[in-house]
Design an enzyme around this catalytic site. Structure first.
Site, PDB file in Angstrom:
ATOM      1  N   ASP A 132      11.549  40.967   5.052  1.00 16.87           N
ATOM      2  CA  ASP A 132      13.181  39.973   5.576  1.00 16.87           C
ATOM      3  C   ASP A 132      14.109  40.892   5.006  1.00 16.87           C
ATOM      4  O   ASP A 132      15.089  40.502   5.526  1.00 16.87           O
ATOM      5  CB  ASP A 132      13.387  38.578   4.710  1.00 16.87           C
ATOM      6  CG  ASP A 132      12.126  38.323   5.901  1.00 16.87           C
ATOM      7  OD1 ASP A 132      11.774  38.085   6.458  1.00 16.87           O
ATOM      8  OD2 ASP A 132      11.702  36.887   4.488  1.00 16.87           O
ATOM      9  N   ASN A 148       2.457  25.592  12.362  1.00 18.61           N
ATOM     10  CA  ASN A 148       1.999  26.358  11.142  1.00 18.61           C
ATOM     11  C   ASN A 148       2.266  26.453   9.957  1.00 18.61           C
ATOM     12  O   ASN A 148       2.804  24.713  10.003  1.00 18.61           O
ATOM     13  CB  ASN A 148       3.177  27.745  11.440  1.00 18.61           C
ATOM     14  CG  ASN A 148       2.817  28.524  12.652  1.00 18.61           C
ATOM     15  OD1 ASN A 148       1.981  29.011  12.891  1.00 18.61           O
ATOM     16  ND2 ASN A 148       3.694  29.207  13.029  1.00 18.61           N
ATOM     17  N   ARG A 195       0.939  -1.669  -0.106  1.00 21.92           N
ATOM     18  CA  ARG A 195      -0.032  -0.178   0.176  1.00 21.92           C
ATOM     19  C   ARG A 195       0.641   1.101   0.016  1.00 21.92           C
ATOM     20  O   ARG A 195       0.299   2.743  -0.629  1.00 21.92           O
ATOM     21  CB  ARG A 195      -0.817  -0.196   1.437  1.00 21.92           C
ATOM     22  CG  ARG A 195      -2.128  -1.151   1.238  1.00 21.92           C
ATOM     23  CD  ARG A 195      -2.650  -1.306   2.185  1.00 21.92           C
ATOM     24  NE  ARG A 195      -1.283  -1.662   3.704  1.00 21.92           N
ATOM     25  CZ  ARG A 195      -1.294  -1.707   5.009  1.00 21.92           C
ATOM     26  NH1 ARG A 195      -3.019  -1.258   5.205  1.00 21.92           N
ATOM     27  NH2 ARG A 195      -0.677  -2.055   5.546  1.00 21.92           N
ATOM     28  N   TYR A 245       5.528  24.065  10.317  1.00 20.10           N
ATOM     29  CA  TYR A 245       6.072  24.392  11.212  1.00 20.10           C
ATOM     30  C   TYR A 245       5.369  23.427  12.621  1.00 20.10           C
ATOM     31  O   TYR A 245       4.318  24.055  12.655  1.00 20.10           O
ATOM     32  CB  TYR A 245       6.766  25.634  11.429  1.00 20.10           C
ATOM     33  CG  TYR A 245       7.319  26.342  10.561  1.00 20.10           C
ATOM     34  CD1 TYR A 245       8.011  26.419  10.694  1.00 20.10           C
ATOM     35  CD2 TYR A 245       6.812  26.647   9.473  1.00 20.10           C
ATOM     36  CE1 TYR A 245       9.480  27.634  10.074  1.00 20.10           C
ATOM     37  CE2 TYR A 245       7.258  27.796   8.618  1.00 20.10           C
ATOM     38  CZ  TYR A 245       8.788  27.548   8.426  1.00 20.10           C
ATOM     39  OH  TYR A 245       8.704  28.812   7.860  1.00 20.10           O
ATOM     40  N   LYS A 248      11.774  24.468  17.120  1.00 21.56           N
ATOM     41  CA  LYS A 248      10.953  24.233  15.428  1.00 21.56           C
ATOM     42  C   LYS A 248      11.019  22.526  15.355  1.00 21.56           C
ATOM     43  O   LYS A 248      12.354  21.862  14.999  1.00 21.56           O
ATOM     44  CB  LYS A 248      10.925  25.316  14.561  1.00 21.56           C
ATOM     45  CG  LYS A 248      11.215  26.555  14.710  1.00 21.56           C
ATOM     46  CD  LYS A 248      10.947  27.795  13.705  1.00 21.56           C
ATOM     47  CE  LYS A 248      11.105  29.089  14.062  1.00 21.56           C
ATOM     48  NZ  LYS A 248      11.471  29.928  13.313  1.00 21.56           N
ATOM     49  N   HIS A 284      14.955  33.964  10.060  1.00 26.83           N
ATOM     50  CA  HIS A 284      13.872  34.338  11.756  1.00 26.83           C
ATOM     51  C   HIS A 284      14.220  33.187  12.919  1.00 26.83           C
ATOM     52  O   HIS A 284      14.892  32.658  13.177  1.00 26.83           O
ATOM     53  CB  HIS A 284      12.793  34.355  11.563  1.00 26.83           C
ATOM     54  CG  HIS A 284      12.083  34.269   9.752  1.00 26.83           C
ATOM     55  ND1 HIS A 284      10.912  34.077   9.174  1.00 26.83           N
ATOM     56  CD2 HIS A 284      12.640  36.461   9.245  1.00 26.83           C
ATOM     57  CE1 HIS A 284      11.061  34.726   7.833  1.00 26.83           C
ATOM     58  NE2 HIS A 284      11.589  35.799   8.372  1.00 26.83           N
TER      59      HIS A 284
END
Length: 176
Positions: free
Chosen positions: A168, A48, A23, A132, A72, A62
């Site tokens: 940014d 997110n 499968r 995230y 994260k 960031h």
């Protein structure tokens, strides 16, 4: 799940351990017990999604400052990205070092990013999506960034023609 510590202390590439049959396959993408075994923050409070239409889109670099630093867990769920992290922990032996890792929907790899790291990525395909899991809620007053082309780090981005947000682009060079 198979954990590979990177050259940056506390940062891991995580590959699913696939159980395959006719499968397809089944694999875990998160297990609190396994994260605890490696002393990783497993208290994810927010998830997110970042959808990116065009190849070459760059988001980053960031991070979230004290008193709300965040760990994260990042995975590319569609398309492909070049994911970059920088160690900004002043007491770390890998302070100011960075790594890049190709994460794709096909390789199913994830990257665990500890608190105190900056994070960004560049899309390698059109229609790339990133998922995230975050260990801290978003606090705009603590959200910071570093210029993607800061000469203090010399990040080697794979695509020269970059699509970058005004926010940014406006980040300053790293100032210890």
């Amino acid at each position: 799940m198979i954990f590979f510590e990177t050259k940056l202390k506390g940062a891991y590439i995580i590959k699913p351990e696939k159980i395959t049959d006719e499968r397809g396959f089944f694999a875990r993408s998160f297990c609190q017990k396994e994260f605890n075994k490696y002393s990783l923050n497993s208290n994810f409070v927010q998830c997110n999604i970042s959808y990116n239409k065009i190849k070459g889109t760059l988001r980053g670099m960031h991070y979230q400052n004290l008193p709300y630093p965040e760990a994260k867990l990042v995975r590319c769920t569609q398309g492909a990205i070049y994911d970059v992290i920088i160690d900004l922990r002043k007491n770390s032996p890998t302070f100011k070092h960075w790594i890049g890792e190709k994460l794709t929907a096909k390789n199913h790899k994830m990257i665990y990013i500890p608190e105190g790291f900056a994070h960004g990525f560049q899309t390698l395909e059109d229609d790339s999506e990133v998922f995230y899991q975050m260990s801290e809620f978003y606090y705009p007053e603590c959200a910071k960034g570093i210029k993607f082309d800061d000469p203090n780090f010399k990040i080697e981005w794979p695509i020269i023609n970059k699509i970058i947000s005004e926010r940014d682009i406006s980040y300053h060079l790293w100032d210890e």
